[in-house]
Enzyme design. Structure first.
Site, PDB file in Angstrom:
ATOM      1  N   GLU A  45      -5.873  -5.293  10.288  1.00 24.76           N
ATOM      2  CA  GLU A  45      -4.876  -4.274  10.589  1.00 24.76           C
ATOM      3  C   GLU A  45      -5.186  -3.612  11.931  1.00 24.76           C
ATOM      4  O   GLU A  45      -6.000  -2.687  11.994  1.00 24.76           O
ATOM      5  CB  GLU A  45      -4.876  -3.199   9.495  1.00 24.76           C
ATOM      6  CG  GLU A  45      -4.528  -3.736   8.123  1.00 24.76           C
ATOM      7  CD  GLU A  45      -3.826  -2.684   7.276  1.00 24.76           C
ATOM      8  OE1 GLU A  45      -2.749  -3.006   6.764  1.00 24.76           O
ATOM      9  OE2 GLU A  45      -4.320  -1.560   7.152  1.00 24.76           O
TER      10      GLU A  45
ATOM     11  N   GLU B  54      -6.948   4.686   7.648  1.00 26.94           N
ATOM     12  CA  GLU B  54      -6.719   6.115   7.361  1.00 26.94           C
ATOM     13  C   GLU B  54      -7.938   6.721   6.671  1.00 26.94           C
ATOM     14  O   GLU B  54      -8.297   7.865   6.907  1.00 26.94           O
ATOM     15  CB  GLU B  54      -5.447   6.277   6.508  1.00 26.94           C
ATOM     16  CG  GLU B  54      -4.195   6.022   7.338  1.00 26.94           C
ATOM     17  CD  GLU B  54      -3.004   5.513   6.553  1.00 26.94           C
ATOM     18  OE1 GLU B  54      -2.992   5.616   5.312  1.00 26.94           O
ATOM     19  OE2 GLU B  54      -2.072   4.985   7.199  1.00 26.94           O
TER      20      GLU B  54
ATOM     21  N   ASN C 113       0.875  -1.175   0.000  1.00 24.77           N
ATOM     22  CA  ASN C 113       0.000   0.000   0.000  1.00 24.77           C
ATOM     23  C   ASN C 113       0.908   1.219   0.000  1.00 24.77           C
ATOM     24  O   ASN C 113       1.468   1.577   1.036  1.00 24.77           O
ATOM     25  CB  ASN C 113      -0.902  -0.017   1.238  1.00 24.77           C
ATOM     26  CG  ASN C 113      -1.708   1.265   1.378  1.00 24.77           C
ATOM     27  OD1 ASN C 113      -1.811   2.046   0.432  1.00 24.77           O
ATOM     28  ND2 ASN C 113      -2.273   1.476   2.552  1.00 24.77           N
ATOM     29  N   TRP C 114       1.046   1.828  -1.185  1.00 27.16           N
ATOM     30  CA  TRP C 114       1.977   2.967  -1.280  1.00 27.16           C
ATOM     31  C   TRP C 114       1.423   4.222  -0.602  1.00 27.16           C
ATOM     32  O   TRP C 114       2.150   5.169  -0.389  1.00 27.16           O
ATOM     33  CB  TRP C 114       2.269   3.283  -2.758  1.00 27.16           C
ATOM     34  CG  TRP C 114       3.097   2.263  -3.463  1.00 27.16           C
ATOM     35  CD1 TRP C 114       3.599   1.096  -2.963  1.00 27.16           C
ATOM     36  CD2 TRP C 114       3.535   2.341  -4.825  1.00 27.16           C
ATOM     37  NE1 TRP C 114       4.325   0.434  -3.936  1.00 27.16           N
ATOM     38  CE2 TRP C 114       4.294   1.172  -5.082  1.00 27.16           C
ATOM     39  CE3 TRP C 114       3.366   3.260  -5.859  1.00 27.16           C
ATOM     40  CZ2 TRP C 114       4.880   0.922  -6.331  1.00 27.16           C
ATOM     41  CZ3 TRP C 114       3.944   3.010  -7.099  1.00 27.16           C
ATOM     42  CH2 TRP C 114       4.692   1.853  -7.338  1.00 27.16           C
ATOM     43  N   LYS C 115       0.120   4.224  -0.318  1.00 27.37           N
ATOM     44  CA  LYS C 115      -0.527   5.433   0.230  1.00 27.37           C
ATOM     45  C   LYS C 115      -0.235   6.604  -0.710  1.00 27.37           C
ATOM     46  O   LYS C 115      -0.142   6.416  -1.909  1.00 27.37           O
ATOM     47  CB  LYS C 115      -0.061   5.696   1.660  1.00 27.37           C
ATOM     48  CG  LYS C 115      -0.120   4.443   2.526  1.00 27.37           C
ATOM     49  CD  LYS C 115       0.043   4.721   3.985  1.00 27.37           C
ATOM     50  CE  LYS C 115       0.094   3.400   4.737  1.00 27.37           C
ATOM     51  NZ  LYS C 115      -0.014   3.553   6.169  1.00 27.37           N
TER      52      LYS C 115
ATOM     53  N   SER D 139       3.052  -2.543  10.292  1.00 24.49           N
ATOM     54  CA  SER D 139       4.514  -2.538  10.489  1.00 24.49           C
ATOM     55  C   SER D 139       5.155  -3.884  10.158  1.00 24.49           C
ATOM     56  O   SER D 139       6.126  -4.299  10.807  1.00 24.49           O
ATOM     57  CB  SER D 139       4.872  -2.084  11.908  1.00 24.49           C
ATOM     58  OG  SER D 139       4.383  -0.774  12.146  1.00 24.49           O
TER      59      SER D 139
ATOM     60  N   GLY E  60       4.753   1.118   4.876  1.00 29.37           N
ATOM     61  CA  GLY E  60       6.094   1.699   4.772  1.00 29.37           C
ATOM     62  C   GLY E  60       7.113   0.829   4.034  1.00 29.37           C
ATOM     63  O   GLY E  60       7.836   1.320   3.153  1.00 29.37           O
TER      64      GLY E  60
ATOM     65  N   GLY F  87       2.067   1.925  10.748  1.00 24.48           N
ATOM     66  CA  GLY F  87       2.996   3.050  10.639  1.00 24.48           C
ATOM     67  C   GLY F  87       3.652   3.422  11.956  1.00 24.48           C
ATOM     68  O   GLY F  87       4.274   4.474  12.074  1.00 24.48           O
TER      69      GLY F  87
ATOM     70  N   HIS G 129      -9.523   1.247   4.524  1.00 26.02           N
ATOM     71  CA  HIS G 129      -8.278   1.397   5.286  1.00 26.02           C
ATOM     72  C   HIS G 129      -8.536   2.326   6.478  1.00 26.02           C
ATOM     73  O   HIS G 129      -9.321   3.262   6.377  1.00 26.02           O
ATOM     74  CB  HIS G 129      -7.181   1.967   4.379  1.00 26.02           C
ATOM     75  CG  HIS G 129      -5.834   1.914   4.995  1.00 26.02           C
ATOM     76  ND1 HIS G 129      -5.411   2.846   5.919  1.00 26.02           N
ATOM     77  CD2 HIS G 129      -4.820   1.021   4.867  1.00 26.02           C
ATOM     78  CE1 HIS G 129      -4.191   2.533   6.321  1.00 26.02           C
ATOM     79  NE2 HIS G 129      -3.812   1.424   5.691  1.00 26.02           N
TER      80      HIS G 129
HETATM   81  C1  PEP Z   1      -0.965  -0.054   5.997  1.00 25.18           C
HETATM   82  O1  PEP Z   1      -0.998   1.138   5.766  1.00 25.18           O
HETATM   83  O2  PEP Z   1      -1.868  -0.786   5.561  1.00 25.18           O
HETATM   84  C2  PEP Z   1       0.140  -0.560   6.784  1.00 25.18           C
HETATM   85  C3  PEP Z   1       0.103  -1.791   7.223  1.00 25.18           C
HETATM   86  O3  PEP Z   1       1.180   0.316   7.005  1.00 25.18           O
HETATM   87  P1  PEP Z   1       2.589  -0.038   7.705  1.00 25.18           P
HETATM   88  O4  PEP Z   1       3.084  -1.312   7.097  1.00 25.18           O
HETATM   89  O5  PEP Z   1       3.463   1.135   7.373  1.00 25.18           O
HETATM   90  O6  PEP Z   1       2.322  -0.179   9.151  1.00 25.18           O
END
Ligand code: PEP
Length: 248
Positions: free
Chosen positions: A164, A96, A9-11, A210, A232, A170, A94
């Site tokens: 998640e 976010e 997931n590049w966001k 993460s 990330g 993050g 998601h």
């Molecule tokens: C995500 O945004 O779905 C995610 C898991 O981010 P990260 O790996 O940076 O925690």
């Protein structure tokens, strides 16, 4: 057997040219991958990334989709628009989007149904906040999301869930292998009960939060975990490739 799926997931990262460079570098590193490999890119990067992944195992994903087929929804993108460009997967709900853009369980459900109707594979994100976990509310929160986000789905083999825990996204704070395995096991059990007879046994559930090159092996060794949604670490070619190649 459920085939593992690792999705990046590049966001809101990588311009179209940066995204194309990233996947060009990634291609040779993931050519022997046994799992499904997906990059979920900003919508405007889709054409460039599509061209760059040509001939590789990497599949294209988007980060959101609107629920209407078309109409007066300024700034939104429909499932058919994504589909026509060769997009195969789309992240929905998601945390976010839920936290910053007013997504609710109802809109998550509508977007998921629209994605399925267009032949896209939704990657639907669910999970609890730190407060909820510490308050012993994890199962209650998940039960609620399970009840509301997936109404009307007839064949669960066509969707992917990303579990998640919000406190792990993050933050560098990962759920332990056991915590992730146990919670995903709970989600699967609950889904089987609520959506009995709808192919839940074939539905894949990823862990997200993460996940990185170091902790991926332990997480992926857990029997309930069918893959990862990677934020990330998906922006660093070598790290993402290491996760994709978790079984090597
Ligand atoms: C995500 O945004 O779905 C995610 C898991 O981010 P990260 O790996 O940076 O925690």
């Amino acid at each position: 057997m459920r085939k593992p799926i690792i999705a990046g997931n590049w966001k809101m990262n990588n311009t179209a040219s940066e995204g194309a460079e990233l996947v060009k570098a990634l291609k040779p590193l993931v050519k022997d991958a046994k799992c499904e490999v997906v990059v979920c890119v900003p919508a405007i990067d889709i054409p460039a990334v599509k061209k760059a992944i040509h001939g590789s195992k990497i599949r294209l994903g988007a980060q959101n989709v609107h629920f209407a087929e078309k109409g007066a929804y300024t700034g939104e993108i429909s499932a058919n628009m994504l589909k026509e460009y060769g997009v195969q997967y789309v992240i929905i709900g998601h945390s976010e989007r839920r936290a910053y853009f007013g997504e609710t369980d109802e809109t998550v459900n509508k977007r998921t149904l629209a994605a399925l109707a267009a032949g896209l594979t939704p990657i639907v994100c669910i999970g609890e906040s730190l407060e909820e976990r510490e308050g012993g509310l994890t199962q209650k929160v998940l039960d609620n999301q399970i009840a509301l986000d997936f109404q009307g789905i007839e064949d669960f083999s066509k969707i992917v869930i990303a579990y998640e825990p919000i406190w792990a996204i993050g933050t560098g704070r990962t759920a332990t292998d056991e915590q992730a395995n146990e919670t995903i096991g709970y989600i699967r059990k609950r889904m089987k009960k609520v959506y009995a007879g709808k192919n839940v046994g074939r539905m894949r559930i990823q862990y997200g939060g993460s996940m990185n090159a170091k902790n991926c092996k332990g997480l992926m060794a857990q029997p309930e975990i069918d893959g990862g949604l990677i934020g990330g670490a998906s922006l660093k070619t070598a790290d993402f490739a290491a996760i994709v190649n978790f079984d090597k």
